[in-house]
Each structure stands twice: as structure tokens, then as C-alpha cells.
Scaffold this motif. Structure first.
Motif, PDB file in Angstrom:
ATOM      1  N   ALA A  45      91.638 -24.839 -60.520  1.00 45.35           N
ATOM      2  CA  ALA A  45      90.628 -25.339 -59.578  1.00 45.35           C
ATOM      3  C   ALA A  45      91.284 -26.169 -58.480  1.00 45.35           C
ATOM      4  N   LEU A  46      92.254 -26.991 -58.860  1.00 40.92           N
ATOM      5  CA  LEU A  46      93.013 -27.751 -57.849  1.00 40.92           C
ATOM      6  C   LEU A  46      93.728 -26.808 -56.894  1.00 40.92           C
ATOM      7  N   LEU A  47      94.299 -25.728 -57.447  1.00 41.59           N
ATOM      8  CA  LEU A  47      94.990 -24.751 -56.610  1.00 41.59           C
ATOM      9  C   LEU A  47      94.008 -24.064 -55.665  1.00 41.59           C
ATOM     10  N   ALA A  48      92.834 -23.700 -56.166  1.00 44.42           N
ATOM     11  CA  ALA A  48      91.830 -23.049 -55.334  1.00 44.42           C
ATOM     12  C   ALA A  48      91.419 -23.941 -54.169  1.00 44.42           C
ATOM     13  N   ALA A  49      91.200 -25.229 -54.446  1.00 44.12           N
ATOM     14  CA  ALA A  49      90.832 -26.165 -53.380  1.00 44.12           C
ATOM     15  C   ALA A  49      91.958 -26.287 -52.370  1.00 44.12           C
ATOM     16  N   ARG A  50      93.185 -26.303 -52.855  1.00 47.27           N
ATOM     17  CA  ARG A  50      94.352 -26.394 -51.969  1.00 47.27           C
ATOM     18  C   ARG A  50      94.441 -25.165 -51.066  1.00 47.27           C
ATOM     19  N   MET A  51      93.982 -24.002 -51.578  1.00 50.83           N
ATOM     20  CA  MET A  51      94.003 -22.756 -50.822  1.00 50.83           C
ATOM     21  C   MET A  51      92.790 -22.628 -49.898  1.00 50.83           C
ATOM     22  N   GLY A  52      91.886 -23.581 -49.933  1.00 50.09           N
ATOM     23  CA  GLY A  52      90.713 -23.531 -49.080  1.00 50.09           C
ATOM     24  C   GLY A  52      89.575 -22.704 -49.622  1.00 50.09           C
ATOM     25  N   ARG A  53      89.623 -22.340 -50.903  1.00 54.64           N
ATOM     26  CA  ARG A  53      88.541 -21.584 -51.507  1.00 54.64           C
ATOM     27  C   ARG A  53      87.415 -22.532 -51.912  1.00 54.64           C
ATOM     28  N   THR A  54      86.198 -22.033 -51.886  1.00 53.18           N
ATOM     29  CA  THR A  54      85.034 -22.878 -52.182  1.00 53.18           C
ATOM     30  C   THR A  54      84.296 -22.462 -53.447  1.00 53.18           C
ATOM     31  N   ARG A  55      84.700 -21.346 -54.044  1.00 52.61           N
ATOM     32  CA  ARG A  55      83.983 -20.829 -55.212  1.00 52.61           C
ATOM     33  C   ARG A  55      84.962 -20.292 -56.237  1.00 52.61           C
ATOM     34  N   LEU A  56      84.699 -20.598 -57.512  1.00 51.06           N
ATOM     35  CA  LEU A  56      85.502 -20.092 -58.610  1.00 51.06           C
ATOM     36  C   LEU A  56      84.751 -18.968 -59.316  1.00 51.06           C
ATOM     37  N   LEU A  57      85.464 -17.888 -59.615  1.00 52.19           N
ATOM     38  CA  LEU A  57      84.953 -16.822 -60.463  1.00 52.19           C
ATOM     39  C   LEU A  57      85.704 -16.897 -61.786  1.00 52.19           C
ATOM     40  N   ALA A  58      85.028 -16.698 -62.894  1.00 43.80           N
ATOM     41  CA  ALA A  58      85.690 -16.761 -64.192  1.00 43.80           C
ATOM     42  C   ALA A  58      85.013 -15.832 -65.171  1.00 43.80           C
ATOM     43  N   GLU A  59      85.796 -15.363 -66.143  1.00 39.01           N
ATOM     44  CA  GLU A  59      85.279 -14.624 -67.287  1.00 39.01           C
ATOM     45  C   GLU A  59      85.309 -15.559 -68.496  1.00 39.01           C
ATOM     46  N   THR A  60      84.474 -15.289 -69.483  1.00 42.67           N
ATOM     47  CA  THR A  60      84.543 -16.087 -70.706  1.00 42.67           C
ATOM     48  C   THR A  60      84.022 -15.276 -71.873  1.00 42.67           C
ATOM     49  N   GLY A  61      84.569 -15.561 -73.064  1.00 43.67           N
ATOM     50  CA  GLY A  61      84.118 -14.905 -74.279  1.00 43.67           C
ATOM     51  C   GLY A  61      83.411 -15.905 -75.171  1.00 43.67           C
ATOM     52  N   ALA A  62      84.188 -16.859 -75.693  1.00 46.00           N
ATOM     53  CA  ALA A  62      83.602 -17.905 -76.530  1.00 46.00           C
ATOM     54  C   ALA A  62      82.838 -18.935 -75.707  1.00 46.00           C
ATOM     55  N   GLY A  63      82.971 -18.862 -74.404  1.00 45.60           N
ATOM     56  CA  GLY A  63      82.277 -19.811 -73.538  1.00 45.60           C
ATOM     57  C   GLY A  63      83.084 -21.028 -73.170  1.00 45.60           C
ATOM     58  N   GLN A  64      84.208 -21.248 -73.856  1.00 47.22           N
ATOM     59  CA  GLN A  64      84.975 -22.464 -73.606  1.00 47.22           C
ATOM     60  C   GLN A  64      85.643 -22.452 -72.230  1.00 47.22           C
ATOM     61  N   HIS A  65      86.177 -21.307 -71.822  1.00 54.48           N
ATOM     62  CA  HIS A  65      86.753 -21.239 -70.477  1.00 54.48           C
ATOM     63  C   HIS A  65      85.659 -21.338 -69.426  1.00 54.48           C
ATOM     64  N   GLY A  66      84.506 -20.768 -69.701  1.00 59.61           N
ATOM     65  CA  GLY A  66      83.396 -20.897 -68.771  1.00 59.61           C
ATOM     66  C   GLY A  66      82.959 -22.336 -68.595  1.00 59.61           C
ATOM     67  N   VAL A  67      82.852 -23.061 -69.707  1.00 60.50           N
ATOM     68  CA  VAL A  67      82.495 -24.480 -69.631  1.00 60.50           C
ATOM     69  C   VAL A  67      83.576 -25.260 -68.892  1.00 60.50           C
ATOM     70  N   ALA A  68      84.836 -24.971 -69.189  1.00 58.96           N
ATOM     71  CA  ALA A  68      85.931 -25.681 -68.522  1.00 58.96           C
ATOM     72  C   ALA A  68      85.936 -25.402 -67.025  1.00 58.96           C
ATOM     73  N   THR A  69      85.693 -24.150 -66.629  1.00 55.67           N
ATOM     74  CA  THR A  69      85.651 -23.804 -65.212  1.00 55.67           C
ATOM     75  C   THR A  69      84.478 -24.472 -64.517  1.00 55.67           C
ATOM     76  N   ALA A  70      83.317 -24.465 -65.162  1.00 57.02           N
ATOM     77  CA  ALA A  70      82.147 -25.130 -64.590  1.00 57.02           C
ATOM     78  C   ALA A  70      82.392 -26.632 -64.450  1.00 57.02           C
ATOM     79  N   THR A  71      83.070 -27.212 -65.419  1.00 62.02           N
ATOM     80  CA  THR A  71      83.399 -28.636 -65.380  1.00 62.02           C
ATOM     81  C   THR A  71      84.335 -28.951 -64.225  1.00 62.02           C
TER      82      THR A  71
END
Length: 406
Positions: A117-143
């Protein structure tokens, strides 16, 4: 998909005769015969841009310092290395638990999500896309998105959304858009495919935040580097406050394999035996064959016609038909060993850890616990052996599954 990456990139500069073990995979992004960049023409430039941005950021002390600060004050690092006293006594070994379950959001996924997420902001991106199975990466990305003022869209298979309803709710509370994928097996493989498809049409403003050591180069290397903090902390804790020295065994569960890769990276240059534990129904490293999926070459479950077959696991986060390319490489080198456990063993291990140590692990993490119990009771682990096991996540998310079984 076309194998454009292996043609477009220069040859690896790995020293002749010296296999690279968890270092920089070079400009090809190859780990032996695995890895690479197998993506549509439209994503070649995007992958190169991510690689260049990460190399620049990873060499920038300000970026590294910002990430270290967030990992400390927001995530709660360093996580403890907890002796499992009662279970150790029962098994006749010295079992140490690296407590990624105690991070903010409850799993190791936050280490990687914050870094990307820090890298995305540094690149000027405004939105993160993510996949998740157990939901933990999804929660972490949303956080991470909420913390940094970014938008987030998380793709999850419909089947996984049902068994991980708590994490789906958490993602939405954090402000993420959650898209349930209804195609294929409706699990992690299909969520990943959909996330990659959506990335193609949103390159101007979106950044694809991959959750494991999979995907086209540079993701397997980049995610491993962001998770390396697990192994480096654990090694320092073994040498420091616990004074155990290098453990005899280092054990972690493996689906795509990010928590295992991060843990192994801290011990790959030692004499510790590295053990990756897979789901019996999703054993890419143990039973997979060479193939290409989701932009990388690795070992995948396939039928006789070379078609990818579905993985089956009680743990949604391990319900993936392949393994990260570096794990396949470590297997070929003989540096890491990959084993499987059954769903029944996993549930029994989760309950045993809960009742001996007061720790309810995620069902993914319980795979590693299950192998340690089986190996110790079968005499495969020498009496008194020191075993370091990474608890990749906590078990709150799996209570519904356990309630249905018990």
C-alpha cells in the motif's frame, strides 16, 4: 496468456554453480525453472513499473523507515516468540511459536499489505485491488487502504465468502468494496483470476496488491521481502532473549506460501531443517506438476491433460492448486521439505493447541501444528529437538467452521 516475460527480460545474472537461496532472483524473476512473468501484453508494462518502483523504494531509507514505523506502531511488531510449555512437555520437544496471530488484523498478511500500500501511494495509485481466500489478506488490504486514504476492492470466491463471513464483514466495515466471485470453484483461484482481469482495465489508478508469493514477477520476490521480517525477528529472538540458538526445525503452513517464505528467509543460511506443511487436498509442492497459472510458472495440481484441478482444504487460505515458485525451487534444491496433513489432523491440532496453550490458531496455521504433533509422536523429531513454528494467524475467523464440526 503468453510467455512474454521470458523473452522480454534479460538473462539472469545468478553466479554460475551457486544456486540462489532466497536472494534477488535477477531481472528474469526466476527461481531455477520457476517464476518468470507470463502475462498478457497489456500487463507487461504494469509489472515492470511495479518492479522498478519497488527496487527504488526498497533501496530508499525513507521508505524502509516509514514501513518500519508502521509495522511497529500500527501492527505491533516485533511479535513474540512464545514457548509452548505444556505441548512441548507432552511431545518431548522444545516448541517455539512465532506469534503472527498477535499482529493488528490477526495475521502475517498485514506485513505485506502495508508495504504494498505504501508502494502504491508512492506510485500515485489511488485504489488497491486484492484477492483473498481466508479473508485475512482482504482484511489487511482494507486496513492498509483505510490507514493511507486509499480505496480498496477485494475479490473473494463465493464459497469462501460464506465460510469466512466474519472477515467479509470486517472488510466492508473498513470501507472496502467486496466482490464475490461466482465462477469456477468459487474459491481463491477464481478470486485471483478475477482480480487480474480487473487490473487490466484499471491500470491508470489501480495497484494490484498480491497477497502471497505468487503471481508474475516481481510479486513472488517482493512479497517474500516484505514478509522476511518474520524470519529475521525470529532468528534474533532465538539468539537473544530465548538463547536457544538456531532451531533444529523451522515449520510453517504453505498454500501460496508467504508466511513460510518470510520465515524460511531468516533461516535458509543455517543448518535448520525447513518444513512446509500443505493441505492434503491442495498439495502443489508435494504433488504438483510444472505448469503456468496467474502469471507464473510453478508446480500445480493438474489432470492428465494438463488442466488445473481444484484444491480442497478445510482452510480457505490453503485452498489453492499451486505453490509459490520459490518454494518449488527450494524443494528441488532439497533445502526445504514439503509434507501434507489431513483436515481431521488439522482440527485435532487446533483444539490441542487451544487446550494446552490457550491459543486458538487459524486452520491454516494448524496445519503446521498438526505436522509437528504427528512427527513428534511418531519419533521423527528427536527428543529435545527445538522446533520453531510460525502461527500465521488467529482462529477467530474459523469458529463457524469449528462449530459445525464439533
Amino acid at each position: 496468456m503468453s510467455a512474454v516475460g521470458d523473452v522480454a527480460l534479460r538473462a539472469s545474472q545468478e553466479p554460475a554453480g551457486r544456486p540462489r537461496r532466497m536472494g534477488d532472483p535477477g531481472p528474469l524473476g526466476k527461481f531455477g525453472d520457476y517464476g518468470g512473468r507470463f502475462v498478457p501484453e497489456s500487463l507487461v508494462g504494469a509489472c515492470r513499473e511495479v518492479e522498478e518502483a519497488f527496487r527504488e523504494a526498497w533501496s530508499d531509507p525513507q521508505f524502509r523507515g516509514s514501513l518500519a514505523t508502521l509495522l511497529s506502531v500500527h501492527v505491533g511488531r516485533p511479535t513474540p516468540l512464545t514457548p509452548a510449555w505444556r505441548l512441548s512437555a507432552e511431545l518431548g520437544i522444545n516448541l517455539l511459536l512465532k506469534r503472527e496471530d498477535l499482529t493488528h488484523t490477526g495475521s502475517h498478511k498485514i506485513n505485506n499489505a502495508l508495504g504494498q500500500a505504501l508502494l502504491a501511494a508512492r506510485m500515485g495509485r489511488t485504489r488497491l485491488l486484492a484477492e483473498t481466500g481466508a479473508g485475512q489478506h482482504g482484511v489487511a488490504t482494507a486496513t492498509a487502504a483505510a490507514l493511507l486514504g486509499l480505496k480498496a476492492t477485494v475479490f473473494i470466491g463465493e464459497r469462501d465468502a460464506q465460510r469466512q463471513a466474519l472477515n467479509v464483514f470486517r472488510m466492508r466495515v473498513l470501507g472496502a468494496e467486496v466482490v464475490e466471485v461466482t465462477t469456477g470453484s468459487r474459491t481463491l483461484k477464481d478470486a485471483t483470476s478475477e482480480a487480474m482481469r480487473q487490473w487490466v482495465g484499471a491500470l491508470e489508478d489501480a495497484y494490484y496488491c498480491v497477497g502471497s508469493v505468487v503471481g508474475p514477477y516481481p510479486y513472488p520476490w517482493m512479497v517474500r521481502e516484505l514478509q522476511r521480517v518474520i524470519g529475521e525477528e525470529a532468528r534474533g529472538q532465538c539468539a537473544g532473549e530465548l538463547s536457544t540458538g538456531v532451531p533444529d526445525y523451522v515449520v510453517a503452513c504453505v498454500g501460496g506460501g508467504s508466511n513460510a517464505a518470510g520465515t524460511f528467509a531468516g533461516f535458509v543460511d543455517t543448518g535448520a531443517q525447513l518444513i512446509g506443511v500443505e493441505a492434503d487436498g491442495g498439495a502443489g509442492a508435494s504433488r504438483g506438476r510444472l505448469g503456468v497459472l496467474h502469471g507464473f510458472r510453478s508446480l500445480f495440481l493438474q489432470d492428465d491433460d494438463g488442466q488445473i484441478t481444484e484444491a480442497e482444504s478445510i482452510a480457505a487460505g490453503l485452498d489453492y492448486p499451486g505453490v509459490g515458485p520459490e518454494h518449488a525451487y527450494l524443494r528441488d534444491l532439497g533445502r526445504a521439505r514439503y509434507v501434507t496433513v489431513t483436515d481431521t489432523e488439522v482440527v485435532d491440532a487446533a483444539l490441542r493447541l487451544a487446550r494446552t496453550e490457550g491459543i486458538l490458531p487459524a486452520l491454516e496455521s494448524a496445519h503446521a501444528v498438526a505436522w509437528v504433533i504427528r512427527a513428534a509422536e511418531a519419533g521423527e523429531l528427536p527428543p529435545g529437538a527445538t522446533v520453531l513454528l510460525t502461527l500465521s494467524g488467529r482462529g477467530d475467523k474459523d469458529t463457524t467452521t469449528l462449530m459445525e464440526l464439533l
